[in-house]
Design a protein around this motif. Structure first.
Motif, PDB file in Angstrom:
ATOM      1  N   THR A  50       0.783  -1.195   0.194  1.00  0.00           N
ATOM      2  CA  THR A  50       0.044   0.052  -0.007  1.00  0.00           C
ATOM      3  C   THR A  50       0.965   1.140  -0.134  1.00  0.00           C
ATOM      4  O   THR A  50       0.514   2.387  -0.526  1.00  0.00           O
ATOM      5  N   SER A  51       2.047   1.158   0.549  1.00  0.00           N
ATOM      6  CA  SER A  51       2.927   2.364   0.781  1.00  0.00           C
ATOM      7  C   SER A  51       4.310   1.988   0.763  1.00  0.00           C
ATOM      8  O   SER A  51       4.557   1.150   1.414  1.00  0.00           O
ATOM      9  N   TYR A  60      10.228   2.098   5.070  1.00  0.00           N
ATOM     10  CA  TYR A  60       8.990   1.455   5.631  1.00  0.00           C
ATOM     11  C   TYR A  60       7.965   1.284   4.494  1.00  0.00           C
ATOM     12  O   TYR A  60       7.584   1.810   3.550  1.00  0.00           O
ATOM     13  N   VAL A  61       7.688   0.040   4.440  1.00  0.00           N
ATOM     14  CA  VAL A  61       6.717  -0.708   3.715  1.00  0.00           C
ATOM     15  C   VAL A  61       5.534  -1.302   4.244  1.00  0.00           C
ATOM     16  O   VAL A  61       5.569  -1.995   5.160  1.00  0.00           O
ATOM     17  N   GLN A  62       4.519  -0.623   3.816  1.00  0.00           N
ATOM     18  CA  GLN A  62       2.959  -0.903   4.237  1.00  0.00           C
ATOM     19  C   GLN A  62       2.588  -2.051   3.414  1.00  0.00           C
ATOM     20  O   GLN A  62       2.456  -1.900   2.337  1.00  0.00           O
ATOM     21  N   LEU A  63       2.132  -3.077   4.025  1.00  0.00           N
ATOM     22  CA  LEU A  63       1.477  -4.400   3.532  1.00  0.00           C
ATOM     23  C   LEU A  63       0.139  -4.528   3.881  1.00  0.00           C
ATOM     24  O   LEU A  63      -0.064  -4.359   5.076  1.00  0.00           O
ATOM     25  N   SER A  64      -0.819  -4.898   2.798  1.00  0.00           N
ATOM     26  CA  SER A  64      -2.119  -5.215   3.566  1.00  0.00           C
ATOM     27  C   SER A  64      -2.176  -7.013   3.639  1.00  0.00           C
ATOM     28  O   SER A  64      -3.447  -7.154   4.228  1.00  0.00           O
ATOM     29  N   SER A  65      -1.393  -7.649   3.563  1.00  0.00           N
ATOM     30  CA  SER A  65      -1.360  -9.108   3.711  1.00  0.00           C
ATOM     31  C   SER A  65      -0.180  -9.656   5.136  1.00  0.00           C
ATOM     32  O   SER A  65       0.825  -9.174   4.653  1.00  0.00           O
ATOM     33  N   SER A  66      -0.951  -9.923   6.217  1.00  0.00           N
ATOM     34  CA  SER A  66      -0.072 -10.526   7.268  1.00  0.00           C
ATOM     35  C   SER A  66       0.876 -11.536   7.097  1.00  0.00           C
ATOM     36  O   SER A  66       2.037 -11.591   7.456  1.00  0.00           O
ATOM     37  N   VAL A  67       0.331 -12.267   6.067  1.00  0.00           N
ATOM     38  CA  VAL A  67       0.993 -13.516   5.638  1.00  0.00           C
ATOM     39  C   VAL A  67       2.214 -13.047   4.799  1.00  0.00           C
ATOM     40  O   VAL A  67       3.417 -13.669   4.748  1.00  0.00           O
ATOM     41  N   LYS A  93      19.551   0.983   5.085  1.00  0.00           N
ATOM     42  CA  LYS A  93      20.166   0.175   6.167  1.00  0.00           C
ATOM     43  C   LYS A  93      19.083  -0.820   6.593  1.00  0.00           C
ATOM     44  O   LYS A  93      19.454  -1.889   7.510  1.00  0.00           O
ATOM     45  N   LYS A  94      18.015  -0.413   6.795  1.00  0.00           N
ATOM     46  CA  LYS A  94      16.830  -1.205   7.538  1.00  0.00           C
ATOM     47  C   LYS A  94      15.542  -1.157   6.735  1.00  0.00           C
ATOM     48  O   LYS A  94      15.213  -0.135   6.123  1.00  0.00           O
ATOM     49  N   ILE A  95      14.796  -2.142   6.956  1.00  0.00           N
ATOM     50  CA  ILE A  95      13.396  -2.260   6.431  1.00  0.00           C
ATOM     51  C   ILE A  95      12.453  -2.484   7.489  1.00  0.00           C
ATOM     52  O   ILE A  95      12.644  -3.438   8.258  1.00  0.00           O
ATOM     53  N   VAL A  96      11.437  -1.685   7.640  1.00  0.00           N
ATOM     54  CA  VAL A  96      10.322  -1.841   8.526  1.00  0.00           C
ATOM     55  C   VAL A  96       9.070  -2.357   7.693  1.00  0.00           C
ATOM     56  O   VAL A  96       8.689  -1.419   6.917  1.00  0.00           O
ATOM     57  N   LEU A  97       8.648  -3.550   8.037  1.00  0.00           N
ATOM     58  CA  LEU A  97       7.370  -4.032   7.233  1.00  0.00           C
ATOM     59  C   LEU A  97       6.014  -3.855   8.148  1.00  0.00           C
ATOM     60  O   LEU A  97       6.292  -4.387   9.350  1.00  0.00           O
ATOM     61  N   ARG A  98       5.168  -3.248   7.708  1.00  0.00           N
ATOM     62  CA  ARG A  98       4.177  -2.799   8.567  1.00  0.00           C
ATOM     63  C   ARG A  98       2.837  -3.551   7.879  1.00  0.00           C
ATOM     64  O   ARG A  98       2.624  -3.706   6.738  1.00  0.00           O
TER      65      ARG A  98
END
Length: 98
Positions: A50-51, A60-67, A93-98
């Motif tokens: 989503t973003s 920062y990566v916004q995902l709509s699927s928890s799986v 340097k770092k990825i945050v998956l939301r």
């Protein structure tokens, strides 16, 4: 009045100079990271993304699927290296998956 160059320079050099002079690098990096994410991850992941936002050196990566979020969390280091390689410089340097 802006400085005028008398010698001929290439378009790429002129654009680089323009970006540096106007401090547009961070904005372009944000756009380039989003494009690289879309290219590298493919349609399967992009359908659930989503973003994508770059803040300093954290993506920062916004995902709509928890799986999908759980699956991608196992390969964060590989994703970071692939994105940095595609961008041509170590921006992430770092990825945050939301």
């Amino acid at each position: 009045m802006p400085k005028r160059h008398n010698e001929h320079i290439s378009i790429s050099d002129a654009l680089k100079e323009f970006v540096e002079t106007n401090k547009l690098e961070t904005g372009l990096n944000k756009v380039n990271v989003a494009d690289a994410w879309a290219d590298l991850m493919g349609n399967g992941v992009n359908n659930y993304t989503t973003s994508v936002q770059l803040e300093r050196d954290v993506l920062y990566v916004q995902l709509s699927s928890s799986v999908l979020r759980e699956e991608l969390s196992y390969g964060k280091e590989k994703i970071i290296s692939m994105l940095n390689e595609a961008l041509g410089k170590p921006l992430i340097k770092k990825i945050v998956l939301r």
